[in-house]
Design a protein around this motif. Structure first.
Motif, PDB file in Angstrom:
ATOM      1  N   UNK A  82       0.859  -1.197   0.000  1.00  0.00           N
ATOM      2  CA  UNK A  82       0.000   0.000   0.000  1.00  0.00           C
ATOM      3  C   UNK A  82       0.888   1.237   0.000  1.00  0.00           C
ATOM      4  N   UNK A  83       0.391   2.273  -0.621  1.00  0.00           N
ATOM      5  CA  UNK A  83       1.139   3.526  -0.706  1.00  0.00           C
ATOM      6  C   UNK A  83       0.141   4.667  -0.504  1.00  0.00           C
ATOM      7  N   UNK A  84       0.561   5.700   0.186  1.00  0.00           N
ATOM      8  CA  UNK A  84      -0.362   6.788   0.559  1.00  0.00           C
ATOM      9  C   UNK A  84       0.255   8.125   0.173  1.00  0.00           C
ATOM     10  N   UNK A  85      -0.546   8.977  -0.426  1.00  0.00           N
ATOM     11  CA  UNK A  85      -0.068  10.285  -0.900  1.00  0.00           C
ATOM     12  C   UNK A  85      -0.884  11.391  -0.238  1.00  0.00           C
ATOM     13  N   UNK A  86      -0.155  12.374   0.314  1.00  0.00           N
ATOM     14  CA  UNK A  86      -0.785  13.485   1.042  1.00  0.00           C
ATOM     15  C   UNK A  86      -0.444  14.796   0.332  1.00  0.00           C
ATOM     16  N   UNK A 389       1.615  13.182   9.132  1.00  0.00           N
ATOM     17  CA  UNK A 389       2.327  12.818  10.372  1.00  0.00           C
ATOM     18  C   UNK A 389       1.542  11.816  11.204  1.00  0.00           C
ATOM     19  N   UNK A 390       0.238  12.096  11.358  1.00  0.00           N
ATOM     20  CA  UNK A 390      -0.588  11.215  12.189  1.00  0.00           C
ATOM     21  C   UNK A 390      -0.811   9.876  11.494  1.00  0.00           C
ATOM     22  N   UNK A 391      -0.963   9.921  10.167  1.00  0.00           N
ATOM     23  CA  UNK A 391      -1.172   8.656   9.439  1.00  0.00           C
ATOM     24  C   UNK A 391       0.094   7.790   9.437  1.00  0.00           C
ATOM     25  N   UNK A 392       1.274   8.421   9.464  1.00  0.00           N
ATOM     26  CA  UNK A 392       2.511   7.614   9.573  1.00  0.00           C
ATOM     27  C   UNK A 392       2.435   6.754  10.829  1.00  0.00           C
ATOM     28  N   UNK A 393       1.986   7.377  11.915  1.00  0.00           N
ATOM     29  CA  UNK A 393       1.928   6.642  13.187  1.00  0.00           C
ATOM     30  C   UNK A 393       0.856   5.565  13.143  1.00  0.00           C
ATOM     31  N   UNK A 394      -0.327   5.910  12.603  1.00  0.00           N
ATOM     32  CA  UNK A 394      -1.405   4.919  12.518  1.00  0.00           C
ATOM     33  C   UNK A 394      -0.976   3.754  11.633  1.00  0.00           C
ATOM     34  N   UNK A 395      -0.403   4.077  10.471  1.00  0.00           N
ATOM     35  CA  UNK A 395      -0.049   3.043   9.506  1.00  0.00           C
ATOM     36  C   UNK A 395       0.995   2.089  10.086  1.00  0.00           C
ATOM     37  N   UNK A 396       2.039   2.666  10.692  1.00  0.00           N
ATOM     38  CA  UNK A 396       3.116   1.804  11.204  1.00  0.00           C
ATOM     39  C   UNK A 396       2.597   0.852  12.279  1.00  0.00           C
ATOM     40  N   UNK A 397       1.797   1.363  13.208  1.00  0.00           N
ATOM     41  CA  UNK A 397       1.299   0.494  14.282  1.00  0.00           C
ATOM     42  C   UNK A 397       0.213  -0.463  13.764  1.00  0.00           C
ATOM     43  N   UNK A 398      -0.726   0.046  12.958  1.00  0.00           N
ATOM     44  CA  UNK A 398      -1.787  -0.829  12.431  1.00  0.00           C
ATOM     45  C   UNK A 398      -1.177  -2.003  11.667  1.00  0.00           C
ATOM     46  N   UNK A 399      -0.223  -1.681  10.796  1.00  0.00           N
ATOM     47  CA  UNK A 399       0.333  -2.742   9.946  1.00  0.00           C
ATOM     48  C   UNK A 399       1.219  -3.700  10.724  1.00  0.00           C
TER      49      UNK A 399
END
Ligand SMILES: Cc1cc2nc3c(=O)[nH]c(=O)nc-3n(C[C@H](O)[C@H](O)[C@H](O)COP(=O)(O)OP(=O)(O)OC[C@H]3O[C@@H](n4cnc5c(N)ncnc54)[C@H](O)[C@@H]3O)c2cc1C
Length: 502
Positions: A82-86, A389-399
């Motif tokens: 998955x890849x995310x663009x902001x 910034x917040x999604x980096x944290x969510x993504x790393x922990x969720x995944x």
């Protein structure tokens, strides 16, 4: 076969012949070839449909449980994570957009699938294993009765009925049994809508044009970006871009309709284009793209659940049981768990085991799984989508937690692990509480950032590229690093909302 079943037309009637229904038929017949199984499918041919990105559990189910690895490799695309663009006002081009994703290729298999091809293959295998397939045949109504269910259907020869000891509802969003029996519950805490279409001429993220215009951007990723599920992120919305074998792309948007309004317009493709043109990555991808005629769709009020998942003589599988949210592509993971359990339940009943305790455990587990899955991962997540910034944290922990706690299970225990849907084993209690806690906190911080006008400040110029996750306990340090980073954020700004409501 039990004597009580002899006067039934079938042992099992499966309503809906797409992935969940066909997989149930196939697995039942592989385990017990003497079963008389009928599949009713209302369409005469499958069209393309959403549910195109597999993730590690659904990929395991398709490749190792159903045994479709060769089909997936020949007729679909290997998925690169998955890849995310902001984006924000400072992100003028795609290369300015902050990015989350893998630096290299994915390490655990998954595929981007064309469901019109995949579902035909699974149904073909079910028929080859001995299922009777009635098609086009629409189930109209079911009279549930533990002594033998009556299915009212309509096919080429008109209206008729058939009897079956077991009925499996695999009708997807139509959720025939849940709606007819008053079990269907929309999730009003999560009002989301989606518009999507298939597109031709979408720009190749790994192609020459972008590499020439943005060489440093192109070099930053050493794997492939184009065959990932690329997510365009915004405040209260996200969009996906999924490549399909043959060159078309599936592109759609999902939004919280309390906060985001789609542009008006005569066509879904036009409305999607106008909306996605606001995002630099959307502008690039769609610059020369055109929606495929007749292949544009929408659906509102996406999430719902059934309050019952099985009884003596019936079970609900796939989307007929529940649907939470397409973010992170968990739909076919739900198919894997519900199908695995329904097959076990039906086989146990035909082996003469007591059905009542199995049904009780089935309903308890899926009620818990779907409500905890929503609470831990999705509740208020749309507040966070607009902030890199917040999604980096969510993504790393969720995944990392998905890999350690969920993906590792079938690799360690085999397909039997799909007996236990997410968050149902006692050992999942702490991860559940942890995920619910940090995701709730991130949503609170996102709302506070929105209030203070700082949401999305880091959406330009950031790049968070990971070397990839592994389904092993060796990932625990990644979780610890994620928690340490979260703790630092709490001290830096989270304190503002520690004692405040909302
Ligand atoms: C916007 C969006 C994006 C998504 N993206 C993803 C993704 O990337 N990855 C993922 O894993 N999941 C995704 N999902 C979820 C995914 O689409 C579903 O989980 C999956 O398709 C469910 O498969 P199913 O076989 O249960 O139902 P469906 O695929 O909906 O099939 C139901 C079948 O039942 C048939 N049927 C319906 N009513 C009757 C009847 N009365 N009689 C006979 N036949 C009937 C239909 O014709 C159909 O063939 C997404 C969902 C949405 C809404």
């Amino acid at each position: 076969m039990n004597a009580e079943n002899r006067d039934h037309d079938y042992d099992v009637a499966i309503l809906g012949g797409s992935l969940a229904g066909a997989a149930t038929a196939l697995l039942l017949l592989r385990k017990k070839p003497a079963l008389r199984v009928v599949v009713l499918e209302k369409s005469s041919a499958f069209g393309r449909r959403v549910g195109e990105a597999t993730v590690e559990i659904s990929a395991y189910f398709l490749s190792r449980v159903l045994g479709l690895a060769a089909h997936l490799n020949h007729h679909h695309l290997a998925k690169q994570g998955m890849r995310f663009w902001f984006a924000n006002d400072r992100a003028r081009t795609l290369a300015d957009c902050s990015e989350i994703g893998g630096r290299y290729l994915a390490r655990v298999p998954a595929w981007q699938v064309d469901r019109s091809v995949l579902d035909e293959e699974v149904l073909r295998l079910a028929r080859a294993a001995g299922a009777v397939v009635l098609r086009p045949a629409k189930a109209r109504r079911v009279e549930l009765d533990p002594a033998g269910n009556t299915v009212h259907l309509e096919d080429g020869s008109g209206a008729r009925t058939l009897r079956a000891r077991w009925v499996i509802d695999a009708t997807g969003f139509a959720a025939l049994l849940a709606r007819a029996n008053g079990w269907f519950r929309p999730n009003e805490a999560h009002p989301t809508t989606s518009l999507w279409a298939r597109w031709t001429g979408v720009k190749d993220l790994d192609g020459h044009e972008l590499a020439e215009r943005f060489p440093a951007w192109a070099a930053a990723c050493r794997g492939l970006r184009s065959t990932a599920t690329n997510h365009l992120m915004g405040d209260g919305w996200w969009a996906w871009s999924i490549p399909l074998k043959g060159g078309d792309y599936s592109i759609g948007v999902v939004f919280d309709h309390r906060r985001v309004a789609m542009p008006e317009g005569p066509t879904i493709g036009g409305r999607l284009r106008e909306f996605l043109n606001r995002h630099p990555v959307g502008r690039e991808l769609l610059e020369r793209a055109e929606p495929v005629e007749g292949d544009a769709h929408w659906r509102s009020d996406l999430p719902y659940t059934s309050t019952r998942f099985a009884g003596d003589g019936f079970a609900l599988v796939g989307d007929a049981a529940a649907f939470i949210d397409p973010f992170y592509s968990p739909g076919m993971d739900g198919v894997a768990y519900t199908v695995t359990r329904a097959v076990e339940l039906v086989l146990a009943a035909f082996e003469g085991k007591a059905v009542a305790p199995l049904v009780e455990a089935h309903n308890r587990d899926f009620e818990r799984a779907f409500s905890r899955w929503f609470d831990a991962v999705y509740r208020d997540k749309y507040d966070v989508f607009g902030d890199f910034e917040l999604m980096c944290r969510a993504f790393r922990l969720d995944l990392a937690l998905y890999y350690i706690g969920v993906v590792s299970q079938p690799f360690e225990r085999g397909g039997d692990a799909l007996h236990d849907p997410v968050f149902t084993l006692p050992r999942s209690e702490i991860p559940f509480r942890l995920m619910r806690w940090y995701n709730r906190r991130l949503a609170r911080m996102a709302r506070e950032r929105r209030r203070r006008g700082t949401l999305g400040k880091a959406n330009a110029g950031g790049r968070f590229l990971l070397n990839g996750f592994l389904p092993e306990r060796g990932q625990v340090p990644a979780v610890l690093r994620g928690l340490a980073s979260h703790a630092a954020l709490e001290l830096r700004e989270g304190w503002r909302t520690w004692f405040r409501k909302g």
